[in-house]
Design a protein around this motif. Structure first.
Motif, short mmCIF file in Angstrom:
data_model
loop_
_atom_site.label_atom_id
_atom_site.label_comp_id
_atom_site.label_asym_id
_atom_site.label_seq_id
_atom_site.Cartn_x
_atom_site.Cartn_y
_atom_site.Cartn_z
N ASP A 30 -9.48 17.79 22.78
CA ASP A 30 -8.26 18.55 23.06
C ASP A 30 -7.02 17.80 22.56
O ASP A 30 -6.09 18.39 22.03
CB ASP A 30 -8.12 18.84 24.56
N GLN A 31 -7.04 16.49 22.76
CA GLN A 31 -5.90 15.68 22.35
C GLN A 31 -5.75 15.68 20.82
O GLN A 31 -4.64 15.68 20.30
CB GLN A 31 -6.03 14.25 22.88
N VAL A 32 -6.86 15.68 20.10
CA VAL A 32 -6.81 15.78 18.64
C VAL A 32 -6.24 17.14 18.24
O VAL A 32 -5.36 17.24 17.38
CB VAL A 32 -8.21 15.57 18.01
N ALA A 33 -6.73 18.19 18.89
CA ALA A 33 -6.26 19.54 18.58
C ALA A 33 -4.77 19.70 18.85
O ALA A 33 -4.08 20.43 18.13
CB ALA A 33 -7.05 20.56 19.39
N GLU A 34 -4.27 19.00 19.86
CA GLU A 34 -2.85 19.08 20.19
C GLU A 34 -2.01 18.10 19.37
O GLU A 34 -0.79 18.05 19.53
CB GLU A 34 -2.66 18.82 21.69
N LEU A 86 -2.96 8.85 27.51
CA LEU A 86 -2.72 10.21 27.01
C LEU A 86 -2.13 11.08 28.12
O LEU A 86 -2.53 10.97 29.27
CB LEU A 86 -4.03 10.82 26.51
N PRO A 87 -1.19 11.95 27.76
CA PRO A 87 -0.60 12.82 28.78
C PRO A 87 -1.59 13.88 29.25
O PRO A 87 -2.48 14.29 28.52
CB PRO A 87 0.58 13.47 28.06
N THR A 88 -1.42 14.26 30.48
CA THR A 88 -2.21 15.38 31.01
C THR A 88 -1.24 16.52 31.25
O THR A 88 -0.17 16.34 31.83
CB THR A 88 -2.91 15.03 32.32
N SER A 89 -1.60 17.69 30.78
CA SER A 89 -0.73 18.84 30.98
C SER A 89 -1.26 19.66 32.14
O SER A 89 -2.47 19.86 32.26
CB SER A 89 -0.64 19.68 29.71
N PRO A 90 -0.40 20.15 33.01
CA PRO A 90 -0.86 20.91 34.17
C PRO A 90 -1.58 22.19 33.78
O PRO A 90 -2.43 22.67 34.50
CB PRO A 90 0.41 21.22 34.95
N GLU A 91 -1.25 22.77 32.62
CA GLU A 91 -1.92 24.01 32.22
C GLU A 91 -3.31 23.76 31.66
O GLU A 91 -4.07 24.68 31.47
CB GLU A 91 -1.08 24.80 31.21
N THR A 92 -3.66 22.50 31.41
CA THR A 92 -4.99 22.19 30.92
C THR A 92 -5.88 21.90 32.12
O THR A 92 -5.78 20.86 32.74
CB THR A 92 -4.97 20.96 30.00
N ALA A 93 -6.77 22.84 32.41
CA ALA A 93 -7.68 22.68 33.53
C ALA A 93 -8.88 21.84 33.10
O ALA A 93 -9.28 21.90 31.95
CB ALA A 93 -8.15 24.05 34.01
N PRO A 94 -9.44 21.07 34.01
CA PRO A 94 -10.65 20.34 33.66
C PRO A 94 -11.76 21.30 33.26
O PRO A 94 -11.74 22.48 33.63
CB PRO A 94 -11.02 19.60 34.95
N ALA A 95 -12.73 20.82 32.50
CA ALA A 95 -13.80 21.68 31.99
C ALA A 95 -14.53 22.41 33.11
O ALA A 95 -14.88 23.58 32.96
CB ALA A 95 -14.78 20.85 31.17
N THR A 96 -14.75 21.76 34.24
CA THR A 96 -15.45 22.39 35.35
C THR A 96 -14.67 23.58 35.87
O THR A 96 -15.23 24.65 36.10
CB THR A 96 -15.67 21.39 36.49
N LYS A 97 -13.36 23.44 36.03
CA LYS A 97 -12.55 24.54 36.54
C LYS A 97 -12.51 25.68 35.53
O LYS A 97 -12.56 26.84 35.91
CB LYS A 97 -11.14 24.07 36.86
N ARG A 98 -12.41 25.35 34.24
CA ARG A 98 -12.41 26.41 33.22
C ARG A 98 -13.71 27.18 33.28
O ARG A 98 -13.73 28.39 33.17
CB ARG A 98 -12.20 25.82 31.82
#
Length: 93
Positions: free
Chosen positions: A6-10, A41-53
């Motif tokens: 995700d960090q690469v994609a962003e 690396l920053p964590t964005s609140p709109e990025t949910a962990p894989a389990t939650k997604r």
């Protein structure tokens, strides 16, 4: 690995940085070692962990499956009715 991807994609990691961290992730033996790889690396609140997604997608998947089954039954029923032709009663009329 998903978080690194995700960090690469962003655009926060280059492909070289990703390769280095991915190799380190596969060598890691503890959760702490893994956490060190993403600590800066920053964590964005709109990025949910894989389990939650995944959990959020379960109801959507259930609706999709039920809808597809209903559509299959409808199409199958219409096809069967069309294949039988006009109904003839017991007396041959």
């Amino acid at each position: 690995m998903a978080r690194l991807q995700d960090q690469v994609a962003e655009g926060r990691l280059t492909l070289d940085e990703f390769s280095e961290r991915a190799a380190a992730a596969y060598r890691a033996r503890t959760m702490g070692e893994l956490a060190d790889l993403t600590r800066d690396l920053p964590t964005s609140p709109e990025t949910a962990p894989a389990t939650k997604r995944w959990l959020m997608s379960v109801p959507l998947l259930a609706v999709a499956v039920v809808s597809l089954l209903a559509l299959a039954l409808l199409v199958g029923g219409l096809s069967a009715a069309h294949a039988m032709g006009p109904m003839v009663d017991c007396m041959g009329r």
